[in-house]
Design a protein around this motif. Structure first.
Motif, PDB file in Angstrom:
ATOM      1  N   GLY A 101      12.978   9.104   7.005  1.00 17.94           N
ATOM      2  CA  GLY A 101      11.841   9.967   7.375  1.00 17.94           C
ATOM      3  C   GLY A 101      11.217   9.055   8.323  1.00 17.94           C
ATOM      4  N   LYS A 102      11.514   7.926   9.182  1.00 15.68           N
ATOM      5  CA  LYS A 102      11.218   7.191  10.354  1.00 15.68           C
ATOM      6  C   LYS A 102      11.945   7.869  11.536  1.00 15.68           C
ATOM      7  CE  LYS A 102       9.503   4.511   7.571  1.00 15.68           C
ATOM      8  NZ  LYS A 102       9.942   4.563   6.299  1.00 15.68           N
ATOM      9  N   LYS A 103      11.090   7.635  12.438  1.00 15.46           N
ATOM     10  CA  LYS A 103      11.648   8.624  14.284  1.00 15.46           C
ATOM     11  C   LYS A 103      12.751   7.216  14.760  1.00 15.46           C
ATOM     12  CE  LYS A 103       7.776  11.143  14.398  1.00 15.46           C
ATOM     13  NZ  LYS A 103       6.783  11.672  15.838  1.00 15.46           N
ATOM     14  N   GLU A 104      12.175   6.010  14.506  1.00 16.24           N
ATOM     15  CA  GLU A 104      13.145   5.334  15.249  1.00 16.24           C
ATOM     16  C   GLU A 104      13.387   3.340  14.688  1.00 16.24           C
ATOM     17  OE1 GLU A 104      15.072   3.295  16.739  1.00 16.24           O
ATOM     18  OE2 GLU A 104      15.542   4.799  18.963  1.00 16.24           O
ATOM     19  N   ALA A 105      14.398   2.448  14.612  1.00 13.01           N
ATOM     20  CA  ALA A 105      14.267   1.328  13.751  1.00 13.01           C
ATOM     21  C   ALA A 105      13.530   0.420  13.927  1.00 13.01           C
ATOM     22  CB  ALA A 105      15.889   1.130  14.625  1.00 13.01           C
ATOM     23  N   ILE A 106      11.923   0.498  14.405  1.00  6.87           N
ATOM     24  CA  ILE A 106      10.999  -0.774  14.558  1.00  6.87           C
ATOM     25  C   ILE A 106       9.734   0.008  13.925  1.00  6.87           C
ATOM     26  CG2 ILE A 106      10.960  -0.205  15.887  1.00  6.87           C
ATOM     27  CD1 ILE A 106      10.463  -3.205  16.646  1.00  6.87           C
ATOM     28  N   LEU A 107       9.395  -0.495  12.863  1.00  5.23           N
ATOM     29  CA  LEU A 107       7.616   0.268  12.853  1.00  5.23           C
ATOM     30  C   LEU A 107       6.686  -1.532  13.903  1.00  5.23           C
ATOM     31  CD1 LEU A 107       5.514   1.631  11.486  1.00  5.23           C
ATOM     32  CD2 LEU A 107       5.747   0.222   9.824  1.00  5.23           C
ATOM     33  N   THR A 108       5.786  -0.720  14.280  1.00 13.56           N
ATOM     34  CA  THR A 108       5.033  -1.986  14.832  1.00 13.56           C
ATOM     35  C   THR A 108       3.635  -1.161  14.472  1.00 13.56           C
ATOM     36  OG1 THR A 108       4.797  -0.477  17.377  1.00 13.56           O
ATOM     37  CG2 THR A 108       6.889  -2.562  17.246  1.00 13.56           C
ATOM     38  N   GLY A 109       2.628  -1.847  14.691  1.00 17.93           N
ATOM     39  CA  GLY A 109       1.343  -1.549  14.766  1.00 17.93           C
ATOM     40  C   GLY A 109       0.207  -3.160  14.750  1.00 17.93           C
ATOM     41  N   ARG A 110      -0.613  -2.967  14.394  1.00 17.76           N
ATOM     42  CA  ARG A 110      -1.844  -3.963  13.682  1.00 17.76           C
ATOM     43  C   ARG A 110      -1.904  -3.536  12.953  1.00 17.76           C
ATOM     44  NH1 ARG A 110      -6.999  -6.010  16.707  1.00 17.76           N
ATOM     45  NH2 ARG A 110      -8.468  -6.139  14.801  1.00 17.76           N
ATOM     46  N   CYS A 111      -2.779  -5.330  11.899  1.00 16.83           N
ATOM     47  CA  CYS A 111      -2.764  -5.344  10.790  1.00 16.83           C
ATOM     48  C   CYS A 111      -3.330  -6.771  10.655  1.00 16.83           C
ATOM     49  CB  CYS A 111      -1.221  -6.106   9.646  1.00 16.83           C
ATOM     50  SG  CYS A 111      -0.542  -6.941  10.323  1.00 16.83           S
ATOM     51  N   GLN A 112      -3.301  -7.309   9.429  1.00 19.56           N
ATOM     52  CA  GLN A 112      -4.412  -8.280   9.055  1.00 19.56           C
ATOM     53  C   GLN A 112      -3.402  -8.681   8.142  1.00 19.56           C
ATOM     54  OE1 GLN A 112      -8.577  -8.443   7.718  1.00 19.56           O
ATOM     55  NE2 GLN A 112      -8.920  -7.622  10.181  1.00 19.56           N
ATOM     56  N   ILE A 113      -3.404 -10.253   7.813  1.00 20.97           N
ATOM     57  CA  ILE A 113      -2.644 -11.168   7.046  1.00 20.97           C
ATOM     58  C   ILE A 113      -3.279 -12.539   7.091  1.00 20.97           C
ATOM     59  CG2 ILE A 113      -0.452 -12.896   7.401  1.00 20.97           C
ATOM     60  CD1 ILE A 113       0.769 -10.967   8.519  1.00 20.97           C
ATOM     61  N   GLY A 114      -3.846 -12.623   5.174  1.00 20.55           N
ATOM     62  CA  GLY A 114      -4.919 -13.302   5.503  1.00 20.55           C
ATOM     63  C   GLY A 114      -6.166 -13.310   6.371  1.00 20.55           C
ATOM     64  N   GLY A 115      -6.285 -11.898   6.325  1.00 19.39           N
ATOM     65  CA  GLY A 115      -8.049 -12.327   7.181  1.00 19.39           C
ATOM     66  C   GLY A 115      -7.198 -11.872   8.638  1.00 19.39           C
ATOM     67  N   LYS A 116      -6.479 -12.189   9.355  1.00 20.61           N
ATOM     68  CA  LYS A 116      -7.022 -12.444  10.424  1.00 20.61           C
ATOM     69  C   LYS A 116      -5.571 -11.517  11.021  1.00 20.61           C
ATOM     70  CE  LYS A 116      -7.934 -16.694  10.353  1.00 20.61           C
ATOM     71  NZ  LYS A 116      -8.016 -17.112   8.406  1.00 20.61           N
ATOM     72  N   PRO A 117      -6.346 -11.309  12.524  1.00 19.66           N
ATOM     73  CA  PRO A 117      -5.831  -9.884  12.943  1.00 19.66           C
ATOM     74  C   PRO A 117      -4.134 -10.137  13.681  1.00 19.66           C
ATOM     75  CG  PRO A 117      -6.946 -11.214  14.335  1.00 19.66           C
ATOM     76  CD  PRO A 117      -7.283 -11.608  12.694  1.00 19.66           C
ATOM     77  N   VAL A 118      -2.895  -9.774  13.191  1.00 17.11           N
ATOM     78  CA  VAL A 118      -1.431  -9.939  14.069  1.00 17.11           C
ATOM     79  C   VAL A 118      -1.164  -8.524  14.612  1.00 17.11           C
ATOM     80  CG1 VAL A 118       0.799 -10.444  12.876  1.00 17.11           C
ATOM     81  CG2 VAL A 118      -1.462 -11.184  12.035  1.00 17.11           C
ATOM     82  N   ALA A 119      -0.762  -8.445  15.401  1.00 11.87           N
ATOM     83  CA  ALA A 119       0.571  -7.477  15.843  1.00 11.87           C
ATOM     84  C   ALA A 119       1.685  -8.025  15.263  1.00 11.87           C
ATOM     85  CB  ALA A 119       0.099  -7.915  17.495  1.00 11.87           C
ATOM     86  N   LEU A 120       1.808  -6.767  15.107  1.00 10.96           N
ATOM     87  CA  LEU A 120       2.827  -6.872  13.641  1.00 10.96           C
ATOM     88  C   LEU A 120       4.678  -5.573  14.182  1.00 10.96           C
ATOM     89  CD1 LEU A 120       4.453  -7.755  11.598  1.00 10.96           C
ATOM     90  CD2 LEU A 120       3.380  -5.741   9.881  1.00 10.96           C
ATOM     91  N   GLY A 121       5.389  -5.861  14.556  1.00  7.37           N
ATOM     92  CA  GLY A 121       7.098  -5.441  14.611  1.00  7.37           C
ATOM     93  C   GLY A 121       8.122  -5.704  13.413  1.00  7.37           C
ATOM     94  N   ILE A 122       8.288  -4.847  12.679  1.00  9.90           N
ATOM     95  CA  ILE A 122       9.340  -4.676  11.584  1.00  9.90           C
ATOM     96  C   ILE A 122      10.348  -4.215  11.911  1.00  9.90           C
ATOM     97  CG2 ILE A 122       9.998  -4.006   9.182  1.00  9.90           C
ATOM     98  CD1 ILE A 122       6.851  -4.881   8.881  1.00  9.90           C
ATOM     99  N   PHE A 123      11.730  -4.561  12.161  1.00 12.91           N
ATOM    100  CA  PHE A 123      13.014  -3.501  12.250  1.00 12.91           C
ATOM    101  C   PHE A 123      13.702  -3.299  11.364  1.00 12.91           C
ATOM    102  CE2 PHE A 123      13.514  -6.042  15.638  1.00 12.91           C
ATOM    103  CZ  PHE A 123      14.367  -5.232  17.325  1.00 12.91           C
ATOM    104  N   ASP A 124      13.946  -1.728  11.431  1.00  9.61           N
ATOM    105  CA  ASP A 124      15.090  -0.906   9.772  1.00  9.61           C
ATOM    106  C   ASP A 124      15.974  -1.437  10.180  1.00  9.61           C
ATOM    107  OD1 ASP A 124      14.959   0.761   7.636  1.00  9.61           O
ATOM    108  OD2 ASP A 124      13.166   1.723   9.004  1.00  9.61           O
ATOM    109  N   PHE A 125      16.704  -1.823   9.002  1.00  5.62           N
ATOM    110  CA  PHE A 125      18.466  -0.863   8.684  1.00  5.62           C
ATOM    111  C   PHE A 125      18.937  -0.402   8.824  1.00  5.62           C
ATOM    112  CE2 PHE A 125      22.191  -2.878   8.558  1.00  5.62           C
ATOM    113  CZ  PHE A 125      22.693  -3.468   9.003  1.00  5.62           C
ATOM    114  N   SER A 126      17.780   0.199   7.764  1.00  2.00           N
ATOM    115  CA  SER A 126      18.469   1.441   7.171  1.00  2.00           C
ATOM    116  C   SER A 126      18.794   2.912   8.369  1.00  2.00           C
ATOM    117  CB  SER A 126      17.334   2.350   6.397  1.00  2.00           C
ATOM    118  OG  SER A 126      16.381   2.320   6.545  1.00  2.00           O
TER     119      SER A 126
END
Length: 286
Positions: A103-128
């Protein structure tokens, strides 16, 4: 001698036992057969040896990101087939099958998020998705995430799980190693922190480039991390490898990883690190 004919799905008193497929999983490290629900209740961690089973991208988001804070970037990017590559299947068909499966278009998801209220640029590889392999689009999305981190003065967190470069894109996939490394140099110049979390497995061109360039390199317990597989290395050097070779603990002992973090304290650890990182970024941008 009638007991020889006892049904294999009955207990010692002859009561029928219903065996449901998918209820049990085998640990990849200690080889113990474990009740699947027990593993899931334990954040997908083996209760016997603490091996951390792989998580899906959605499970990873739920684990480390503040609820409702994730906003995806560049979700419309899809891989092409510049080489018209064909092995047992045309590359286009492989991409299509992976997209339908995940259901994904590529092997990585990227975006902006917050972790503990702090802004973070995030990338997560998808092994599937094709083993989390890094092709042109994966490299491009990492570079675009780095650009957003520079614009927003945000730390960049990358969670890796990959078999390496995507062979169906040939030299173009290998170019992503240099491309992402060059983009990361901009983060270093701007003194914006880059944090990497290595998960099981992380191999090949991803390990040889972006995964080992973090300012802080974390790993999950017993994750396999390396360039080539241990069997290939043994066959090449004609020597027996030491116990635990390429596991996260071996890499920590030899200085390639900064810290091994258990899943149950991962978010708290990231929050602590990011609190220091955001303070550093703010002070250097004044």
């Amino acid at each position: 001698m009638g007991w020889f004919k006892r049904n294999k799905n009955t207990d010692t008193e002859g009561t029928s036992i219903k065996i449901v497929e998918g209820m049990w999983v085998k640990c990849a490290v200690c080889r113990t057969i474990i009740f699947k629900r027990e593993v899931e209740r334990n954040l997908k961690v083996c209760p016997k040896c603490q091996y951390h089973f792989p998580l899906s991208v959605s499970e990873r988001l739920e684990l480390i990101v503040d609820p409702g804070s994730f906003e995806e970037w560049d979700g419309e990017l899809v891989p092409g087939d510049p080489l018209q590559f064909v092995d047992t299947l045309p590359y286009r068909k492989r991409i299509q099958k992976a997209q339908e499966k995940t259901g994904k278009k590529e092997a990585i998801l990227t975006g902006r998020c917050q972790i503990g209220g702090k802004p973070v640029a995030l990338g997560i590889f998808d092994f599937s998705f094709m083993g989390g392999s890094m092709g042109s689009v994966v490299g491009e999305k990492i570079c675009r995430a780095i650009d957003q981190a520079l614009i927003g003065h945000m730390p960049f967190l990358l969670v890796t799980t990959s078999g390496g470069a995507r062979m169906q894109e040939g030299t173009l996939s290998l170019m992503q190693m240099a491309k992402t490394a060059s983009a990361l140099a901009k983060l270093q110049e701007a003194r914006i922190p880059f944090i990497v979390l290595l998960t099981d497995p992380t191999f090949g061109g991803v390990t040889a480039s972006v995964a080992m360039l973090g300012d802080i390199i974390l790993a999950e317990p017993k994750a396999l991390i390396g360039f080539a597989g241990p069997r290939v290395i043994e066959q090449t050097i004609k020597e027996h490898l030491p116990e635990g070779f390429q596991r996260a603990e071996f890499l920590l002992e030899h200085g390639m990883v900064d810290h091994i973090v258990e899943r149950k304290i991962l978010k708290a650890t990231l929050e602590t690190l990011l609190a220091h990182c955001v303070t550093t970024v703010s002070s250097t941008s004044v």
